[in-house]
Design an enzyme around this catalytic site. Structure first.
Site, mmCIF file in Angstrom:
data_model
loop_
_atom_site.group_PDB
_atom_site.id
_atom_site.type_symbol
_atom_site.label_atom_id
_atom_site.label_comp_id
_atom_site.label_asym_id
_atom_site.label_seq_id
_atom_site.Cartn_x
_atom_site.Cartn_y
_atom_site.Cartn_z
ATOM 1 C CB CYS A 59 3.351 23.083 29.371
ATOM 2 S SG CYS A 59 1.791 22.278 29.698
ATOM 3 C CG HIS A 96 2.653 26.988 28.100
ATOM 4 N ND1 HIS A 96 2.009 26.394 27.033
ATOM 5 C CD2 HIS A 96 2.121 26.424 29.218
ATOM 6 C CE1 HIS A 96 1.136 25.518 27.487
ATOM 7 N NE2 HIS A 96 1.178 25.513 28.811
ATOM 8 C CG ASN A 116 -2.240 24.394 28.470
ATOM 9 O OD1 ASN A 116 -1.415 24.022 27.650
ATOM 10 N ND2 ASN A 116 -2.013 24.370 29.774
HETATM 11 O O1 UT7 Z 1 0.262 24.559 31.613
HETATM 12 C C1 UT7 Z 1 0.234 24.136 32.953
HETATM 13 C C2 UT7 Z 1 -1.082 23.419 33.161
HETATM 14 N N1 UT7 Z 1 -2.045 24.302 33.744
HETATM 15 C C3 UT7 Z 1 -2.500 24.079 34.935
HETATM 16 O O2 UT7 Z 1 -2.093 23.139 35.564
HETATM 17 C C4 UT7 Z 1 -3.582 24.997 35.482
HETATM 18 C C5 UT7 Z 1 -3.109 26.101 36.359
HETATM 19 N N2 UT7 Z 1 -4.214 26.579 37.130
HETATM 20 C C6 UT7 Z 1 -5.203 27.349 36.626
HETATM 21 O O3 UT7 Z 1 -5.150 27.763 35.484
HETATM 22 C C7 UT7 Z 1 -6.330 27.724 37.539
HETATM 23 O O4 UT7 Z 1 -6.000 27.358 38.862
HETATM 24 C C8 UT7 Z 1 -7.693 27.089 37.122
HETATM 25 C C9 UT7 Z 1 -8.212 27.731 35.846
HETATM 26 C C10 UT7 Z 1 -7.536 25.595 36.940
HETATM 27 C C11 UT7 Z 1 -8.727 27.342 38.202
HETATM 28 O O5 UT7 Z 1 -8.864 28.735 38.445
HETATM 29 P P1 UT7 Z 1 -8.836 29.300 39.950
HETATM 30 O O6 UT7 Z 1 -9.096 30.739 39.857
HETATM 31 O O7 UT7 Z 1 -7.534 28.856 40.570
HETATM 32 O O8 UT7 Z 1 -10.061 28.589 40.600
HETATM 33 P P2 UT7 Z 1 -10.120 27.603 41.855
HETATM 34 O O9 UT7 Z 1 -9.544 26.287 41.520
HETATM 35 O O10 UT7 Z 1 -9.574 28.322 43.046
HETATM 36 O O11 UT7 Z 1 -11.684 27.435 42.034
HETATM 37 C C12 UT7 Z 1 -12.540 28.536 42.374
HETATM 38 C C13 UT7 Z 1 -13.960 28.026 42.400
HETATM 39 C C14 UT7 Z 1 -14.142 26.740 43.194
HETATM 40 O O12 UT7 Z 1 -15.396 26.798 43.833
HETATM 41 P P3 UT7 Z 1 -15.511 27.237 45.383
HETATM 42 O O13 UT7 Z 1 -14.649 26.252 46.133
HETATM 43 O O14 UT7 Z 1 -14.972 28.627 45.449
HETATM 44 O O15 UT7 Z 1 -16.959 27.099 45.635
HETATM 45 C C15 UT7 Z 1 -14.193 25.680 42.128
HETATM 46 O O16 UT7 Z 1 -14.924 24.546 42.535
HETATM 47 O O17 UT7 Z 1 -14.386 27.740 41.061
HETATM 48 C C16 UT7 Z 1 -14.896 26.409 41.010
HETATM 49 N N3 UT7 Z 1 -14.617 25.867 39.687
HETATM 50 C C17 UT7 Z 1 -15.414 26.063 38.629
HETATM 51 N N4 UT7 Z 1 -16.584 26.719 38.504
HETATM 52 C C18 UT7 Z 1 -17.140 26.747 37.281
HETATM 53 C C19 UT7 Z 1 -13.547 25.127 39.291
HETATM 54 N N5 UT7 Z 1 -13.657 24.846 37.969
HETATM 55 C C20 UT7 Z 1 -14.803 25.412 37.545
HETATM 56 C C21 UT7 Z 1 -15.448 25.467 36.297
HETATM 57 N N6 UT7 Z 1 -16.606 26.150 36.201
HETATM 58 N N7 UT7 Z 1 -14.931 24.887 35.191
#
Ligand code: UT7
Length: 332
Positions: free
Chosen positions: A118, A259, A289
Site C-alpha cells: 500500500c 492511503h 482500500n
Molecule cells: O492498508 C493496510 C491494510 N489494512 C489492514 O491490514 C487492516 C488494518 N486493520 C483494520 O482496519 C481493522 O483492524 C479491521 C477493520 C480489520 C477490524 O476492525 P477492529 O475494530 O480492529 O476489529 P477486531 O478485529 O478487533 O474485531 C472486533 C470484533 C471481533 O469479534 P469479537 O472477538 O469481539 O467477538 C471480530 O470477530 O468484530 C468481529 N468482526 C466482524 N464482525 C462483523 C471482524 N470482522 C467482522 C465483520 N463483520 N466483517
C-alpha cells in the site's frame, strides 16, 4: 538523455479508472457473517469496485495511464519510462508495466514494477521523481490493483476492506505552467513485521501447490489489530519526518492525502498529529482500500474537484505490508 543538473519535477497529467461493477456492504452481508452497520462503523467503507473475471491490473492501469497522458497532452510514443506499483500483477513476470507499455503503445519506454504494497505508489513516485530530476522526461507512475482476485470472500475480517482500481500520474520536468510539483519523497520499511500482512504463498518460499490452495494461502492475510496500531504509529512518524525535513510547519499544509485503508486509521493519525480532521482527504466510502491505487486515485479526484489552488501544500502518506511506509510533499 541524463543531464548533469537537477530538474524540478511536475505532475502534468493525472488519470484514474475504477471498474464499473460495485460490491456493496449489503452484497457482502449475503456472502459472510457481517453487517453494513459494522463495516461502516469500523472502516468507513460503504462500497468498493471489483473487476469482472479476466480483467487484469494492466487493463485498469492502461486506462488510467491513457487518461493521464491525455490530460497532459502527451503521446504514448513520447513516454520514456513506465513504473507500476502493484501487489496484484498480471503475472509474477513479465511485469505489469510491460503489458501496459504494449497496451498503450508506449513504444519507446522502459518498463518495470515496484512492490511496496500500500506504500508502493509513493515508492514508485520517488523513483520517477529521481529519473526526471536526472533528465528523463515523460515518466508514467501508476498504481493499479485487482485486489478482488486475492481476497478470500469467505473471510469476513479481510474481504470487507479491499477494492479494485488504478490511478496514473505523468511526471515531466517543471515548465512553469502551474502543475503540482513533487518537492520531496521519503521512504521507510521494517521487515521485522513481514508476517503481519501479506499473501503467504505463490512465491519462492511457499510455491503454489494443492496444499497451499487447500490452506487458502494465496489470499491476503493480516493481523488486523496489529496492523491498525502499526499503521497509526508509522504514519505519524513518517509524516513528522517528512514535514520536519521540508522546512514547512504542519499548519502550512492545506490537505493530507493518506492511503485510504480505514477511516479510523486516518482519523487517529490526524488526531495524533494535531491536524484538523477536515484537512484529511477521504473517499474510502466509495472504493475501500485499493492499496497502491488509492493515492493516485485521490490525487486525480482532488485535481478534478478544483479544491486546491496553485501553491497549496499537500502531504501524501501511506503505509502497507512489508512493513513499508512512505510520504511526499507536493506543492499544488
Ligand atoms: O492498508 C493496510 C491494510 N489494512 C489492514 O491490514 C487492516 C488494518 N486493520 C483494520 O482496519 C481493522 O483492524 C479491521 C477493520 C480489520 C477490524 O476492525 P477492529 O475494530 O480492529 O476489529 P477486531 O478485529 O478487533 O474485531 C472486533 C470484533 C471481533 O469479534 P469479537 O472477538 O469481539 O467477538 C471480530 O470477530 O468484530 C468481529 N468482526 C466482524 N464482525 C462483523 C471482524 N470482522 C467482522 C465483520 N463483520 N466483517
Amino acid at each position: 538523455m541524463m543531464g548533469n543538473r537537477s530538474y524540478r519535477v511536475a505532475m502534468t497529467g493525472t488519470g484514474a479508472y475504477l471498474p464499473p461493477k460495485i460490491l456493496t456492504n449489503k452484497d457482502l452481508e449475503k456472502m459472510v457473517d457481517t453487517t453494513d452497520e459494522w463495516i461502516v462503523k469500523r472502516t468507513g467503507i460503504k462500497e468498493r469496485r471489483i473487476v469482472e473475471s479476466g480483467v487484469a491490473a494492466s487493463d485498469l492501469a492502461s486506462k488510467a495511464a491513457l487518461m493521464a497522458l491525455k490530460d497532459a497532452r502527451v503521446s504514448p510514443k513520447d513516454v520514456q519510462l513506465i513504473i507500476t506499483s502493484t501487489i496484484t500483477p498480471d503475472s509474477l513476470f513479465p511485469s505489469t508495466s510491460c503489458y501496459v507499455q504494449q497496451k498503450i503503445g508506449a513504444t519507446d519506454a522502459g518498463a518495470f514494477d515496484v512492490l511496496a504494497a500500500c506504500a508502493g505508489f509513493i515508492y514508485a513516485l520517488s523513483i520517477g521523481q529521481n529519473y526526471v530530476r536526472a533528465g528523463l522526461d515523460n515518466v508514467l507512475v501508476i498504481g493499479s490493483e485487482c485486489l478482488s482476485t486475492v481476497v478470500d470472500y469467505e473471510d469476513r475480517s479481510t474481504c470487507i476492506l479491499f477494492g479494485d482500481g488504478a490511478g496514473a500520474i505523468l511526471l515531466q520536468r517543471m515548465n512553469g505552467k502551474g502543475s503540482p510539483e513533487v518537492l520531496s519523497t521519503f521512504l521507510g520499511a521494517d521487515g521485522k513485521y513481514a508476517d503481519v500482512l501479506g499473501i503467504p504463498a505463490g512465491g519462492s518460499k511457499i510455491p503454489s501447490s494443492s496444499k497451499s490452495i487447500k490452506d487458502r494461502l494465496h489470499y491476503i492475510k493480516f493481523r488486523g489489530r496489529e496492523v491498525f496500531k502499526l499503521a497509526i504509529q508509522n504514519l505519524t512518524k513518517v509524516m513528522k519526518k517528512t514535514i520536519d525535513s521540508s522546512g514547512y510547519k504542519v499548519d502550512d499544509f492545506s490537505m493530507f492525502i493518506l492511503h485510504q485503508s480505514n477511516f479510523r486509521i486516518i482519523e487517529a493519525t490526524m488526531e495524533r498529529m494535531n491536524i484538523p480532521k477536515e484537512k484529511a482527504f477521504l473517499n474510502i466510502e466509495k472504493y475501500g482500500n485499493t492499496s497502491s491505487a488509492s493515492i493516485p486515485i485521490a490525487i486525480d479526484e482532488v485535481k478534478k474537484s478544483g479544491k486546491l489552488k496553485s501553491g497549496d501544500l499537500v502531504l501524501l502518506a501511506a503505509f502497507g505490508g512489508g512493513l513499508t511506509w512512505s510520504s511526499s510533499v507536493i506543492r499544488w
